[in-house]
Design an enzyme around this catalytic site. Sequence first.
Site, mmCIF file in Angstrom:
data_model
loop_
_atom_site.group_PDB
_atom_site.id
_atom_site.type_symbol
_atom_site.label_atom_id
_atom_site.label_comp_id
_atom_site.label_asym_id
_atom_site.label_seq_id
_atom_site.Cartn_x
_atom_site.Cartn_y
_atom_site.Cartn_z
ATOM 1 N N GLU A 78 8.423 1.387 14.341
ATOM 2 C CA GLU A 78 9.154 2.052 13.263
ATOM 3 C C GLU A 78 9.136 3.537 13.556
ATOM 4 O OE1 GLU A 78 7.604 0.613 9.457
ATOM 5 O OE2 GLU A 78 9.306 -0.766 9.438
ATOM 6 N N ASN A 88 0.801 -1.238 0.000
ATOM 7 C CA ASN A 88 0.000 0.000 0.000
ATOM 8 C C ASN A 88 0.826 1.277 0.000
ATOM 9 O OD1 ASN A 88 0.898 -0.499 2.563
ATOM 10 N ND2 ASN A 88 -0.981 0.173 3.554
ATOM 11 N N CYS A 124 -3.279 0.398 6.989
ATOM 12 C CA CYS A 124 -3.330 -0.533 8.116
ATOM 13 C C CYS A 124 -3.921 0.121 9.365
ATOM 14 C CB CYS A 124 -1.953 -1.043 8.430
ATOM 15 S SG CYS A 124 -0.831 0.321 8.728
ATOM 16 N N GLU A 174 5.010 -4.989 11.689
ATOM 17 C CA GLU A 174 4.047 -3.889 11.497
ATOM 18 C C GLU A 174 2.858 -4.496 10.766
ATOM 19 O OE1 GLU A 174 6.178 -0.975 13.432
ATOM 20 O OE2 GLU A 174 4.290 -0.661 12.407
HETATM 21 O O1 TXE Z 1 0.335 -8.124 3.103
HETATM 22 P P1 TXE Z 1 0.882 -9.611 2.984
HETATM 23 P P2 TXE Z 1 -0.047 -7.189 1.889
HETATM 24 C C1 TXE Z 1 -0.843 -4.641 6.468
HETATM 25 C C2 TXE Z 1 -2.281 -4.325 6.218
HETATM 26 C C3 TXE Z 1 -2.747 -5.558 5.484
HETATM 27 C C4 TXE Z 1 -1.513 -5.997 4.709
HETATM 28 C C5 TXE Z 1 -1.653 -5.648 3.245
HETATM 29 O O2 TXE Z 1 -2.972 -4.127 7.409
HETATM 30 O O3 TXE Z 1 -3.082 -6.540 6.445
HETATM 31 O O4 TXE Z 1 -0.405 -5.310 5.261
HETATM 32 O O5 TXE Z 1 -0.406 -5.808 2.604
HETATM 33 C C6 TXE Z 1 5.498 -11.144 2.060
HETATM 34 N N1 TXE Z 1 7.497 -15.157 4.554
HETATM 35 N N2 TXE Z 1 -0.102 -3.405 6.666
HETATM 36 O O6 TXE Z 1 -1.255 -7.763 1.255
HETATM 37 O O7 TXE Z 1 0.132 -10.448 2.034
HETATM 38 C C7 TXE Z 1 4.768 -10.719 0.822
HETATM 39 O O8 TXE Z 1 5.459 -11.158 -0.339
HETATM 40 C C8 TXE Z 1 8.038 -13.949 4.256
HETATM 41 C C9 TXE Z 1 0.342 -3.080 8.021
HETATM 42 O O9 TXE Z 1 1.175 -6.954 1.048
HETATM 43 O O10 TXE Z 1 1.014 -10.049 4.371
HETATM 44 C C10 TXE Z 1 4.790 -9.195 0.974
HETATM 45 O O11 TXE Z 1 6.025 -8.667 0.519
HETATM 46 N N3 TXE Z 1 7.384 -12.980 3.578
HETATM 47 C C11 TXE Z 1 1.297 -1.924 8.050
HETATM 48 C C12 TXE Z 1 4.673 -9.002 2.473
HETATM 49 O O12 TXE Z 1 5.009 -10.266 3.060
HETATM 50 C C13 TXE Z 1 6.116 -13.238 3.200
HETATM 51 C C14 TXE Z 1 1.022 -0.822 7.083
HETATM 52 C C15 TXE Z 1 3.291 -8.590 2.924
HETATM 53 O O13 TXE Z 1 2.363 -9.459 2.342
HETATM 54 C C16 TXE Z 1 5.471 -14.461 3.484
HETATM 55 C C17 TXE Z 1 0.645 -1.323 5.793
HETATM 56 C C18 TXE Z 1 6.228 -15.448 4.193
HETATM 57 N N4 TXE Z 1 5.696 -16.644 4.504
HETATM 58 C C19 TXE Z 1 0.056 -2.553 5.612
HETATM 59 N N5 TXE Z 1 4.204 -14.403 2.965
HETATM 60 C C20 TXE Z 1 1.589 -1.334 9.421
HETATM 61 N N6 TXE Z 1 1.166 -1.924 10.532
HETATM 62 O O14 TXE Z 1 2.260 -0.317 9.470
HETATM 63 C C21 TXE Z 1 4.081 -13.197 2.375
HETATM 64 N N7 TXE Z 1 5.217 -12.493 2.502
#
Ligand code: TXE
Length: 487
Positions: free
Chosen positions: A461, A151, A282, A248
């Site tokens: 962060e 995002n 998020c 995060e």
């Molecule tokens: O997350 P995903 P997305 C959160 C937001 C939402 C999510 C959306 O709340 O829940 O992020 O982003 C990698 N081992 N935040 O859909 O699917 C994957 O390739 C290692 C919180 O991208 O979880 C990607 O690069 N890596 C935030 C990343 O994880 C793995 C602010 C995230 O993917 C993996 C913004 C694995 N097993 C969004 N599986 C905050 N709190 O500040 C996936 N990935």
Amino acid sequence: MSTSVISNYIHGKYQQQGNADLFDVIYPATGETLYLVEEASPALLEQAIVSACQGQAQWAAMTAVERARILQKAASMLRERNDELARIEVLDTGKPWQEAVEVDVQTGADAIEYFANLSQSMMGSQQPIGNDFFYTRHEPLGVCFGIGAWNYPLQIACWKSAAALAAGNAMIFKPSEETPRGACLLAEIFTAAGVPQGVFNVVHGDGKVGNYLTEHSEVAKVSLTGEVGTGKKVMAAAAGTLKQVTMELGGKSPLVVFEDADINEAVTGAMLANFYTQGEVCTNGTRVYVHESVYQQFMQQLLERTQRNIVVGDPMNPDTNLGALISAQHLARVLEYIKHGSDEGATLACGGAQLKPQNFEGGNFIEPTIFTDCTDDMKIVQEEIFGPVMSVLTFSDEDDVIKRANNTRYGLAAGIFTSDIRRAHRVIARLEAGICWINAWGNSPAEMPVGGYKESGIGRENGVETLKSYTQTKSIYVGMDTLEGPF
Ligand code: TXE
């Protein structure tokens, strides 16, 4: 026209792999393929590790001031290229230009600048113990691994690398497979600013690549931005080598409007907390609790402004303030939640349908959506939707609304609107969340540490403590008298 291919950025340059697996990146507003990306192979990941170890040794041998000067230069280069970088973020994410051009690049540059400044004052301590004394050193961890969400691609890459590099570490960064380009441009800028080869490498791929580096014995720390479920997988994978983690993660945050709130501001807050970046934030305040005595007034203004002021469509159009969701799959997931809301008996007060703006029929657009008559046990009130879907609930009693606001496994953010200063600080102290706003929403300066309570995350962060979390403390005891012992 042949589609361009983005490769991995290792040791100061792009490295083609020849027979790499490729994946495509789609423009969310049209559905067209923008470019292809080479997935990093295990062999290339091993190269990235060797490169990072070499770069980190060189980087840590520099003084804090020398590192800071280079990072300051990178921050100013980001700002000089603001519009070009913002455009790339719009194409990769589908978010409105009016957001990206003001927020995404600048908040990234701010963090790099902030940690460059802070790192110059990082010192150990010394204490006399009789004639003896001890002193401490805050040493870098070594090679860190950053994993980005889709995002805020460039901002997340900046926020993670800023603290890691300022503390003398190297970082290998894997952007989300949905939005790879921002991190690559950051790598180019770091190199141009003088960051030694290997100190910031960018590798591409999905969870498989992420898991490979999370488990790697040469990686000292992993910092993930992503969903709670992903956080649990990454933390489990990190356990094998006992590495440090920063998480995060997601949220389902409460925004509470008290009877003495400025209703106009409270409506602005609720709209920011649900429709900014088409709801893909998020920290969004997606559970809006409104005191029953001001509910009618609040709803009347909220519906009127939502129907009148929201412009859905071409993300590049400066007037657009609600862009396209990241993917067709994500759009389907959000529409599924909206169906759940109606099936569970919530009232669809506005929106709820997919939109196909003219010339953008292939994009992932949805109406800004507001549910009323919600109850706390509904799926749309308990689970993170990550789209422009607001759930409005009512309350009458302060203790009751605090209990209900806290009744979730998440704890990322919380906000309240009230003109009673005592109530503001009394209530915010009881809300279980790491990022809180009073009569505001969304502000996240580099000086302010951000991160979640409960299952919304671990660590922070930004802010002073984050620099420290990228170091390890060594204590050195010096004996000044003859050493004696019983042996
Ligand atoms: O997350 P995903 P997305 C959160 C937001 C939402 C999510 C959306 O709340 O829940 O992020 O982003 C990698 N081992 N935040 O859909 O699917 C994957 O390739 C290692 C919180 O991208 O979880 C990607 O690069 N890596 C935030 C990343 O994880 C793995 C602010 C995230 O993917 C993996 C913004 C694995 N097993 C969004 N599986 C905050 N709190 O500040 C996936 N990935």
